[in-house]
Design a protein around this motif. Structure first.
Motif, PDB file in Angstrom:
ATOM      1  N   LEU A 118       0.830  -1.210   0.000  1.00  0.00           N
ATOM      2  CA  LEU A 118       0.000   0.000   0.000  1.00  0.00           C
ATOM      3  C   LEU A 118       0.862   1.258   0.000  1.00  0.00           C
ATOM      4  CD1 LEU A 118      -2.941  -0.699   2.496  1.00  0.00           C
ATOM      5  CD2 LEU A 118      -3.128  -0.099   0.082  1.00  0.00           C
ATOM      6  N   GLY A 119       1.829   1.282   0.923  1.00  0.00           N
ATOM      7  CA  GLY A 119       2.665   2.470   1.048  1.00  0.00           C
ATOM      8  C   GLY A 119       3.519   2.724  -0.172  1.00  0.00           C
ATOM      9  N   ALA A 120       4.007   1.660  -0.795  1.00  0.00           N
ATOM     10  CA  ALA A 120       4.870   1.817  -1.967  1.00  0.00           C
ATOM     11  C   ALA A 120       4.115   2.406  -3.145  1.00  0.00           C
ATOM     12  CB  ALA A 120       5.473   0.463  -2.355  1.00  0.00           C
ATOM     13  N   ARG A 121       2.807   2.169  -3.218  1.00  0.00           N
ATOM     14  CA  ARG A 121       2.017   2.780  -4.294  1.00  0.00           C
ATOM     15  C   ARG A 121       1.698   4.244  -3.999  1.00  0.00           C
ATOM     16  NH1 ARG A 121      -0.861  -2.178  -4.015  1.00  0.00           N
ATOM     17  NH2 ARG A 121      -2.647  -1.149  -3.027  1.00  0.00           N
ATOM     18  N   ALA A 122       1.587   4.594  -2.727  1.00  0.00           N
ATOM     19  CA  ALA A 122       1.194   5.960  -2.357  1.00  0.00           C
ATOM     20  C   ALA A 122       2.381   6.915  -2.267  1.00  0.00           C
ATOM     21  CB  ALA A 122       0.446   5.944  -1.020  1.00  0.00           C
ATOM     22  N   LEU A 123       3.569   6.403  -1.918  1.00  0.00           N
ATOM     23  CA  LEU A 123       4.706   7.303  -1.682  1.00  0.00           C
ATOM     24  C   LEU A 123       5.122   8.076  -2.939  1.00  0.00           C
ATOM     25  CD1 LEU A 123       6.324   8.234   0.691  1.00  0.00           C
ATOM     26  CD2 LEU A 123       7.956   6.383   0.299  1.00  0.00           C
ATOM     27  N   PRO A 124       5.085   7.502  -4.141  1.00  0.00           N
ATOM     28  CA  PRO A 124       5.388   8.318  -5.321  1.00  0.00           C
ATOM     29  C   PRO A 124       4.413   9.475  -5.524  1.00  0.00           C
ATOM     30  CG  PRO A 124       5.626   5.994  -5.843  1.00  0.00           C
ATOM     31  CD  PRO A 124       5.006   6.066  -4.490  1.00  0.00           C
ATOM     32  N   VAL A 125       3.150   9.288  -5.113  1.00  0.00           N
ATOM     33  CA  VAL A 125       2.191  10.398  -5.187  1.00  0.00           C
ATOM     34  C   VAL A 125       2.600  11.497  -4.211  1.00  0.00           C
ATOM     35  CG1 VAL A 125      -0.236  11.060  -4.968  1.00  0.00           C
ATOM     36  CG2 VAL A 125       0.369   8.786  -5.846  1.00  0.00           C
ATOM     37  N   ALA A 126       3.037  11.092  -3.018  1.00  0.00           N
ATOM     38  CA  ALA A 126       3.530  12.077  -2.044  1.00  0.00           C
ATOM     39  C   ALA A 126       4.743  12.821  -2.592  1.00  0.00           C
ATOM     40  CB  ALA A 126       3.883  11.374  -0.735  1.00  0.00           C
ATOM     41  N   ALA A 127       5.556  12.149  -3.395  1.00  0.00           N
ATOM     42  CA  ALA A 127       6.732  12.799  -3.976  1.00  0.00           C
ATOM     43  C   ALA A 127       6.324  13.966  -4.864  1.00  0.00           C
ATOM     44  CB  ALA A 127       7.549  11.780  -4.775  1.00  0.00           C
ATOM     45  N   VAL A 128       5.230  13.816  -5.601  1.00  0.00           N
ATOM     46  CA  VAL A 128       4.756  14.896  -6.480  1.00  0.00           C
ATOM     47  C   VAL A 128       4.374  16.127  -5.668  1.00  0.00           C
ATOM     48  CG1 VAL A 128       2.973  15.535  -8.153  1.00  0.00           C
ATOM     49  CG2 VAL A 128       3.974  13.235  -8.205  1.00  0.00           C
ATOM     50  N   ALA A 129       3.868  15.911  -4.441  1.00  0.00           N
ATOM     51  CA  ALA A 129       3.375  17.026  -3.626  1.00  0.00           C
ATOM     52  C   ALA A 129       4.491  17.865  -3.030  1.00  0.00           C
ATOM     53  CB  ALA A 129       2.501  16.478  -2.496  1.00  0.00           C
ATOM     54  N   GLN A 130       5.721  17.350  -2.947  1.00  0.00           N
ATOM     55  CA  GLN A 130       6.748  18.015  -2.147  1.00  0.00           C
ATOM     56  C   GLN A 130       7.091  19.439  -2.589  1.00  0.00           C
ATOM     57  OE1 GLN A 130       7.300  16.629   0.794  1.00  0.00           O
ATOM     58  NE2 GLN A 130       5.844  15.176  -0.089  1.00  0.00           N
ATOM     59  N   PRO A 131       7.345  19.724  -3.871  1.00  0.00           N
ATOM     60  CA  PRO A 131       7.642  21.118  -4.223  1.00  0.00           C
ATOM     61  C   PRO A 131       6.482  22.058  -3.950  1.00  0.00           C
ATOM     62  CG  PRO A 131       7.447  19.752  -6.189  1.00  0.00           C
ATOM     63  CD  PRO A 131       7.471  18.824  -5.029  1.00  0.00           C
ATOM     64  N   PHE A 132       5.253  21.578  -4.129  1.00  0.00           N
ATOM     65  CA  PHE A 132       4.087  22.420  -3.846  1.00  0.00           C
ATOM     66  C   PHE A 132       3.942  22.652  -2.341  1.00  0.00           C
ATOM     67  CE2 PHE A 132       3.211  20.147  -7.814  1.00  0.00           C
ATOM     68  CZ  PHE A 132       2.987  21.219  -8.666  1.00  0.00           C
ATOM     69  N   MET A 133       4.190  21.608  -1.544  1.00  0.00           N
ATOM     70  CA  MET A 133       4.179  21.775  -0.095  1.00  0.00           C
ATOM     71  C   MET A 133       5.220  22.787   0.341  1.00  0.00           C
ATOM     72  SD  MET A 133       5.194  19.072   2.907  1.00  0.00           S
ATOM     73  CE  MET A 133       3.946  17.865   2.529  1.00  0.00           C
ATOM     74  N   ALA A 134       6.399  22.714  -0.261  1.00  0.00           N
ATOM     75  CA  ALA A 134       7.476  23.638   0.096  1.00  0.00           C
ATOM     76  C   ALA A 134       7.049  25.079  -0.147  1.00  0.00           C
ATOM     77  CB  ALA A 134       8.730  23.303  -0.714  1.00  0.00           C
ATOM     78  N   PHE A 135       6.553  25.354  -1.348  1.00  0.00           N
ATOM     79  CA  PHE A 135       6.164  26.731  -1.689  1.00  0.00           C
ATOM     80  C   PHE A 135       5.023  27.212  -0.810  1.00  0.00           C
ATOM     81  CE2 PHE A 135       3.690  29.875  -3.969  1.00  0.00           C
ATOM     82  CZ  PHE A 135       4.665  30.779  -4.358  1.00  0.00           C
ATOM     83  N   ALA A 136       3.987  26.379  -0.651  1.00  0.00           N
ATOM     84  CA  ALA A 136       2.819  26.802   0.111  1.00  0.00           C
ATOM     85  C   ALA A 136       3.161  27.037   1.579  1.00  0.00           C
ATOM     86  CB  ALA A 136       1.707  25.758  -0.010  1.00  0.00           C
ATOM     87  N   THR A 137       3.968  26.172   2.164  1.00  0.00           N
ATOM     88  CA  THR A 137       4.325  26.333   3.574  1.00  0.00           C
ATOM     89  C   THR A 137       5.123  27.607   3.797  1.00  0.00           C
ATOM     90  OG1 THR A 137       4.346  23.934   3.893  1.00  0.00           O
ATOM     91  CG2 THR A 137       5.496  25.263   5.538  1.00  0.00           C
ATOM     92  N   VAL A 138       6.130  27.826   2.973  1.00  0.00           N
ATOM     93  CA  VAL A 138       6.975  29.010   3.136  1.00  0.00           C
ATOM     94  C   VAL A 138       6.185  30.288   2.871  1.00  0.00           C
ATOM     95  CG1 VAL A 138       8.974  30.246   2.223  1.00  0.00           C
ATOM     96  CG2 VAL A 138       9.112  27.786   2.650  1.00  0.00           C
ATOM     97  N   MET A 139       5.402  30.297   1.793  1.00  0.00           N
ATOM     98  CA  MET A 139       4.668  31.514   1.455  1.00  0.00           C
ATOM     99  C   MET A 139       3.581  31.797   2.476  1.00  0.00           C
ATOM    100  SD  MET A 139       5.238  33.814  -0.695  1.00  0.00           S
ATOM    101  CE  MET A 139       6.311  32.918  -1.812  1.00  0.00           C
ATOM    102  N   GLY A 140       2.918  30.758   2.982  1.00  0.00           N
ATOM    103  CA  GLY A 140       1.903  30.972   4.006  1.00  0.00           C
ATOM    104  C   GLY A 140       2.489  31.560   5.276  1.00  0.00           C
ATOM    105  N   MET A 141       3.622  31.027   5.726  1.00  0.00           N
ATOM    106  CA  MET A 141       4.259  31.550   6.935  1.00  0.00           C
ATOM    107  C   MET A 141       4.844  32.934   6.680  1.00  0.00           C
ATOM    108  SD  MET A 141       5.991  28.047   8.421  1.00  0.00           S
ATOM    109  CE  MET A 141       6.333  28.694  10.049  1.00  0.00           C
TER     110      MET A 141
END
Length: 269
Positions: free
Chosen positions: A176-199
């Motif tokens: 289960l986790g091995a199928r989901a972790l690549p999807v989480a990889a796609v989110a990382q640059p967006f998480m980075a920008f949103a977290t920094v810009m929000g703070m």
């Protein structure tokens, strides 16, 4: 948490601390200089009483803190709904999701570190009447976070099973986790920008914009997307992380628009 509270209280009560609550001893008063303009001096406004000064300071704090409190409340309410949807998928999905969050924590904690720097420096630059420098430090912090989290995302996509084996050897959980972790990889640059810009925007005092973005992305996009992908379309845990990724993409887009419009440059704090 109790130890941290005690240490912070001690720092605040210390007159030599970075933000002392107690005023340092007053210097000896010098004799007043003779006034050359008694009429102008008598026209000066009366100073605020301590109670009035405290009330004015409290109003300024609440102007910034109330939307920030509402934003955090909305975020955690959305997250509770998010976890409730995962619970519908069964115990194995919940366990796999906890392992994925533990792996991803290195990313969002790193992003928060860049975000703290962005918020502090933006507030300083705006206080120095230099909005151009404030905009520059926000972009620099966001780009540094994007580079760091993209590197972690590449690791997630390339080695999901070795990362998950640090938490469990259960074959179903690993699958289960091995199928989901690549999807989480796609989110990382967006998480980075949103977290920094929000703070960063919070540091600039524009907490209302961050509240509006959270209401849309966390309550509508994350919950709606997670239900659509995980339950309606039947993608299970992979659908959960697709909904989470949709949230970060939406959040990044909205915060980028808010940053570009520049309302945060003129927020009165």
């Amino acid at each position: 948490m109790a130890t941290e509270a005690l240490l912070l209280t001690a720092a605040l009560l210390s007159r030599s601390g970075p933000l002392p609550l107690r005023a340092p001893p007053a210097p000896s008063a010098a004799p007043p200089a003779p006034s050359a303009a008694p009429l102008a001096a008598s026209a000066a406004p009366d100073p605020l009483t301590p109670r009035q000064a405290n009330a004015a300071a409290l109003a300024r704090v609440l102007r910034v803190a109330a939307p920030a409190f509402a934003e955090r409340s909305a975020y955690h309410a959305g997250y509770m709904g998010f976890v409730a949807i995962i619970g519908l998928l069964g115990a194995t999905a919940m366990a796999a999701n906890q392992a994925l969050i533990a792996i991803e924590s290195v990313c969002f904690l790193s992003a928060e570190g860049f975000g703290i720097a962005a918020g502090s420096l933006m507030a300083q630059r705006l206080g120095a009447r230099s909005p151009r420098d404030a905009a520059r430090v926000a972009l620099i912090a966001a780009l540094m976070a994007i580079l760091a989290l993209s590197a972690f995302g590449a690791l997630f996509a390339l080695a999901p099973r070795p990362l998950l084996r640090a938490f469990s050897s259960d074959p179903e959980l690993l699958a289960l986790g091995a199928r989901a972790l690549p999807v989480a990889a796609v989110a990382q640059p967006f998480m980075a920008f949103a977290t920094v810009m929000g703070m960063g925007l919070r540091g600039a005092g524009d907490t209302r914009t961050v509240l509006a973005v959270t209401l849309v992305s966390s309550l509508l996009v994350r919950l709606g997307g997670t239900w659509l992908f995980a339950v309606t379309l039947g993608h299970g845990l992979v659908g959960v992380w697709m909904g989470s990724t949709a949230d970060w993409i939406c959040r990044s887009a909205l915060l980028a628009v808010a940053y570009a419009r520049g309302r945060w440059r003129s927020v009165a704090v």
